[in-house]
Structures are given as structure tokens and as C-alpha cells.
Design a protein around this motif. Sequence first.
Motif, PDB file in Angstrom:
ATOM      1  N   ILE A 238       0.847  -1.202   0.000  1.00  0.00           N
ATOM      2  CA  ILE A 238       0.000   0.000   0.000  1.00  0.00           C
ATOM      3  C   ILE A 238       0.875   1.242   0.000  1.00  0.00           C
ATOM      4  O   ILE A 238       1.975   1.252   0.581  1.00  0.00           O
ATOM      5  N   TRP A 239       0.393   2.276  -0.686  1.00  0.00           N
ATOM      6  CA  TRP A 239       0.971   3.632  -0.605  1.00  0.00           C
ATOM      7  C   TRP A 239      -0.149   4.536  -0.143  1.00  0.00           C
ATOM      8  O   TRP A 239      -1.222   4.613  -0.745  1.00  0.00           O
ATOM      9  N   TYR A 240       0.082   5.274   0.974  1.00  0.00           N
ATOM     10  CA  TYR A 240      -0.962   6.114   1.580  1.00  0.00           C
ATOM     11  C   TYR A 240      -0.375   7.498   1.811  1.00  0.00           C
ATOM     12  O   TYR A 240       0.698   7.629   2.421  1.00  0.00           O
ATOM     13  N   GLY A 241      -1.049   8.525   1.310  1.00  0.00           N
ATOM     14  CA  GLY A 241      -0.555   9.884   1.489  1.00  0.00           C
ATOM     15  C   GLY A 241      -1.671  10.859   1.824  1.00  0.00           C
ATOM     16  O   GLY A 241      -2.844  10.630   1.508  1.00  0.00           O
TER      17      GLY A 241
ATOM     18  N   ALA B 129       5.659   6.138  -5.348  1.00  0.00           N
ATOM     19  CA  ALA B 129       4.912   7.116  -6.137  1.00  0.00           C
ATOM     20  C   ALA B 129       5.931   7.980  -6.873  1.00  0.00           C
ATOM     21  O   ALA B 129       6.997   8.293  -6.353  1.00  0.00           O
ATOM     22  N   ILE B 130       5.631   8.328  -8.118  1.00  0.00           N
ATOM     23  CA  ILE B 130       6.551   9.126  -8.938  1.00  0.00           C
ATOM     24  C   ILE B 130       6.000  10.552  -9.056  1.00  0.00           C
ATOM     25  O   ILE B 130       4.912  10.766  -9.595  1.00  0.00           O
TER      26      ILE B 130
ATOM     27  N   ALA C 180      11.166   9.855  -6.654  1.00  0.00           N
ATOM     28  CA  ALA C 180      10.492   8.633  -6.194  1.00  0.00           C
ATOM     29  C   ALA C 180      10.179   8.770  -4.706  1.00  0.00           C
ATOM     30  O   ALA C 180      11.079   9.008  -3.898  1.00  0.00           O
ATOM     31  N   LEU C 181       8.910   8.630  -4.349  1.00  0.00           N
ATOM     32  CA  LEU C 181       8.469   8.803  -2.963  1.00  0.00           C
ATOM     33  C   LEU C 181       8.055   7.454  -2.378  1.00  0.00           C
ATOM     34  O   LEU C 181       7.060   6.855  -2.807  1.00  0.00           O
TER      35      LEU C 181
ATOM     36  N   TYR D  31       7.044  15.559   2.085  1.00  0.00           N
ATOM     37  CA  TYR D  31       7.655  16.164   0.900  1.00  0.00           C
ATOM     38  C   TYR D  31       6.817  17.376   0.481  1.00  0.00           C
ATOM     39  O   TYR D  31       5.583  17.333   0.470  1.00  0.00           O
ATOM     40  N   GLU D  32       7.504  18.474   0.138  1.00  0.00           N
ATOM     41  CA  GLU D  32       6.806  19.681  -0.304  1.00  0.00           C
ATOM     42  C   GLU D  32       6.669  19.660  -1.825  1.00  0.00           C
ATOM     43  O   GLU D  32       7.660  19.592  -2.549  1.00  0.00           O
ATOM     44  N   VAL D  33       5.430  19.655  -2.283  1.00  0.00           N
ATOM     45  CA  VAL D  33       5.184  19.645  -3.717  1.00  0.00           C
ATOM     46  C   VAL D  33       4.999  21.085  -4.197  1.00  0.00           C
ATOM     47  O   VAL D  33       4.808  22.005  -3.398  1.00  0.00           O
ATOM     48  N   HIS D  34       5.052  21.254  -5.513  1.00  0.00           N
ATOM     49  CA  HIS D  34       4.916  22.584  -6.093  1.00  0.00           C
ATOM     50  C   HIS D  34       3.752  22.602  -7.069  1.00  0.00           C
ATOM     51  O   HIS D  34       3.340  21.558  -7.616  1.00  0.00           O
TER      52      HIS D  34
END
Length: 672
Positions: free
Chosen positions: A540-543, A562-563, A576-577, A597-600
Motif C-alpha cells: 500500500i501507498w498512503y498519502g 509514487a513518482i 520517487a516517494l 515532501y513539499e510539492v509545487h
Amino acid sequence: MLNSLEEKTVILIADDESLSRKSLSLILKKDGYEIVAVENGQECLTSYQQRQPDIVLLDGLMPIMDGFECCRQLKQLPNSEDTPVLMITGLDDNKSVNQAYEVGATDFLTKPINPAVLRRRIRYLLDAKKAEKALRVSEEKYRSLVENLKEVIFYTDLNGIITFLNPAWKELTDLSPQESLGHNFAEYIYPSDLPRYEKGWKFLLEKKTLQYYWQVRYIKKNGDMGWMEIFASLITKNDEILGVSGTLNDITERKRIERYQKIERDVIKILAESDGVDNGIQGALGAIAQNFTWERAEYWEFNDTTHLIHYHNLWLNSGEESDTLTARDKETARKMVWHNWTFKNYEHWWHEIKSIETTLTTQEDMRLIFAFPVNNGEEHLGVMFFFSSTHHQKDFLLLENVAMMGNQIGLFIKKKQAEEELKRRNLSLQAELNLASDYVFSLLPSPDEQESINIEQKFIPCAKLGGDIFDYYWLDEEHLVIYLLDVAGHGIHSALLSVSILNLVRNNSLYNTDPYQPWTILTELNRLFQMDEGNNYFTIWYGVYNKNSNELVYSSAGHPPAILVSPSESGYKYQALSTPNIPIGLMSDIEFDQNLYEVHNGDSLYLFSDGIYEIQLENGEIWGLKNFTETLLQIPQDNHHNLEQVIDRVHVVNKSNNFDDDLSILRIVFPQ
């Protein structure tokens, strides 16, 4: 667990999937094994020669050299015949199973692997290896002892009259030397073997050979039969033949083992090659009967409700089937009450059915001479009867071993019955899979309902239905939950498990969790869904995304990363997260890590299952995550139908619209 002072058992694992290697290593290290893990068959061969492991676990599909070719070459290496090889692969078709055994594999397991089953199977194979080694040592000691025992020494005159025997003769025949002196040696040879014995005797006296060697059956004092080796040579003086001298050795046990092994090989080969219950039973009847020169064999099936047996199969040495049991004899056999289905020794078991030996005959005047039950564990399946028109001396030790084959035959019957039942269920199962697939579709979120963020999604279930599912929703006005999971295995069980997890997470029904903290969700799921409780493991990937701070908090458990694709001066770059956590269900009482992680604005986050990149190419290699990531970077990110182009590229690689596993992918475009 191994004693700390003992040398560790070394297990060599060859699997191109790092997750599989890591999972298997974690499972097996708990039992104290030393693990050596490699990525392909070529490295496996090299590591095998360097480490000489106690057992090898091979994945079937690997780059460079697959598991089947690796097993074939490994079994050609010196001293490798005793090393068990356990094939572990996602392939579950009969062709792959047969190929595994043809190249020398000891056993076969299909993915997903249940840790408890894997550990038991490895312990069984290692125990069997130790037992075989101990047996060889025991046999070597026994052989050494036999070779050093005092042999029977004999002398005869030119007519074969015994003139000398040493005391060892009594151990062989239970006759004292004095009882046999003056008798012709031929009197102690089994009648059927007399022609061969007399031919060798003639060769000696005619000086066609100076020495002669026989393996013949002999008769003991009580009438029982045994096997002996005869080494004989001429006694001469001045070129005149005075008589014959030689030595005798009892080889009864060796002959019994050889005979049983041949019967067992014949039966196992027939069962392995039979495509149905009837063919297998008839072949086994014939193999046993022919090895004993019996003329007729029958299988009678046991009815668990009535406790009666019913005529089922017939084998005749003439090849022509004819039901020639009298009606009275059929009724006698049918009503037999079997009190001792599992016997301690054959002689005692035969005593229980001896009452019908003289009454159960065929119209060809063939008499019942042998019978044994066919069982599957504690389940009684039937009885095999064997008939002959001539008298046969019973070797109860040999018959006891042959009778034990009833368990192997019973296992074959149940296995084939299960396969036939499985075939009958295939059509209805496929219909159920289609319904389950529709149900999973109905649970997936609708991107049209989302606000403030652009989300694309694609879900393509495979024919067998894997365990993929995903969801996304707003926890509040600021926080968006995004997750995707992949349950190991295929079919209804995997799909239902994924649906159960979705419902728990979506309804915030997990105990003692904070939906804003991904690690708490994964920890509680791991507590609830352990494999020991009958569940498959899953990744699982959970965000959780905060649209005000642009912070993404995430945690993953054995799932592909996650990319995150971002614009750069030269086009696009990616991040890659993932977090280094094992899949859910493999180990209990562990906590999971999470990252931030800070996204833009304008970044695209791709979340997917491994079915989108684990595609086997024509050269046997896997397309892989690296190639898939490069594909993402090649597609314009400002396209509103980005995922359609991604799927089109994947279809080109797969060369088919059908995939071996579910294909799931989400694309989240963070607002400008």
C-alpha cells in the motif's frame, strides 16, 4: 530455532524482485537460517558453488537465466543431487509444474507464498535431506558389516553333491551343515530358478568359464524363499576337475528393496502421467500385478455412507476386460467390513481378510492372493484386490511396503478428483470474477466529484482479477487522502480483501488511528491483516496532501514508489516517494515510517501498482519500473488526457490488451 553453537543452515534465494527477496529473507531469518539472496539464475549458480547451500529457492521467471534453466544446470554440478530445490513462482499452470519437476526441482510452490506453508515445506525438505543422508550412512555401515560377516563356504563333487559346508550355512537356510551334506545343491534352489542354475553349472564343468556367478532364489528349512549370490569356481588338479567350490551370500533384503523400488517407480510414473482417476487406478493395478506375475487386479470403491465397497476398475494380463466374478463373490466382497484400514504390518492385516481368500474367486479359477486398502490420510477410499491362478509364496515384508502405496494412490485419487472438480467450476468462477470486477469498479471514486485538484484514474482488471483498489477523498477543506493498495494473489479472495480494507479506511473505522498520519493507518492495518490468520499480504501507498501548505505526508509498505514529475529546464524530472517498510501482513508488532515532501504547483503525482510495469518482454526480461518511469517523463504533463497516452504506451509494450495482473494508476495534478 537453531542452537547458537550449531552451524547455521544456509538457504540460497534467487528472485529478480527485491521485494520478494526481502520478504522471503525476513520470513526465514526468524527461524535462524542464514540467507544468501541473488537476482538471477546465473548469480545463483555462482553463489551455489561458492557457498554450497543446504537448500535453494528459485523463482521461475528471472532475467539473464530463468529458474528452470538454473535448476537444470545446478543439478549437473558435482554433489548437487542431494540439494533440494524449491521452485517459487507466480506460474500455476500444469506445464510450468511439469517443467519444474523435469529439470530436477524437488518441490513447487506458487505465489503468493503463505509464510507458514513455506516454513513447513522448507523444514520438511531439510528434514528429508537429513534423513536421506542418515539412511546412506546407515546403509554404508550395514554394507560394511555384511561384507565382513563370515560367508558360507561350500564344496560339491562333479554331480553337485554337497561335501562341505561351514557353520554360516545355518544362518542362511536354518539347516545345520550336517542336515545338508550328501544332498544335491540343486535341492535348495527355487524351482523357477533351476534352469538358470543348471546352465551355469554346465558352463563350469565344460570349462567354458573358470568361475560363475548367480543370483538365484533358494528355499529355507521352513519353506520360505530367499535370495543368494553364488560365486563358484572349479577345483582342479593336474588339469583334472575334482569338484566345485564357492561362497554364498544372502541378498534377500537387497533384492526385496530393489523389487519394491521398481514397483514404486512404475506406479509413480503411471500416476504422474495419468490424466484421470480411472487411467491412474488401472495403470497402478497393472504395474503392481505385472511385477508379481499376477493375472488379475481390481479396485473396489468405498462408500462412506453405507460402509460398503463397490466394484470400480479391472485389469487383466490378457488386456481384455471381462467381469468374471460370480454374483455371490461380488456380494461377499461388497459387504466386507474393514476393521483395520491402517495396519501396523501386512501379515496381521492379511489375517483379518484371510477368511475370504478361499471364497473370493473368479470364473477363471483365479484365487485372491493380495489386497490392500487405499486411503487418503484418515479417509477410506477403496480396496485393491489381486488374483492369480497359481500359488505364490508371500513375502510379507515386501507386501507390507507395497501395501503402503495405498496412501500414494489415495493422494493421487483425491488430487485428480479435485482437479476435475476445479475444471467443472471454472466457468462459474469466471462469471463470479466478472461480477466481482464490476463490484470493484463501482467502489472506485469518481474524479468528477473532486474539487480544487485535477485527478485522473485508470483501472484495468486482469482476467483472474487481482487485488488492486484505490481511493481518494477530502478529510476536510484542506486535506486530501490518496492511497492505492495491491493484495497478493488473484481471484475473489484477493478482491474481497481489498474491498474490506477500502471500507475500513474510507469509513474511518480503524481503531486508534489518525487519518492525517499515514504511519498509524499502516500500523493498524498490519495488526488486523496478518497472513497467519488466513489473509494474503498486501502492499500500500498512503498519502495526505495539505493544499494550503503544499505538504505531502506519505508512508508505503512494500509498494512501488509514487513518482512525482516536475518541470525542469531540460523537460521533466522526477522524485520517487516511498518509505522502507515491508508489506502488510508479513510480520506483526511493527511500526511504519512516514516521510514529508513539499510539492509545487503544477507537479504531477503518479500512484500505481506493479502490474503496469511487470510485463515480460519477448526476450524473457521484465520491462521494469525504470522504463516505465522514463515513459512518464516522455509524455507532456499539460495534457488533460495524460493517462490515456500512458496506457497506450503500456499496451504497445505488453503487445496485448490483456494483462497478467491488475493495472491501476492515479495521476494527481497539484493546482497551479
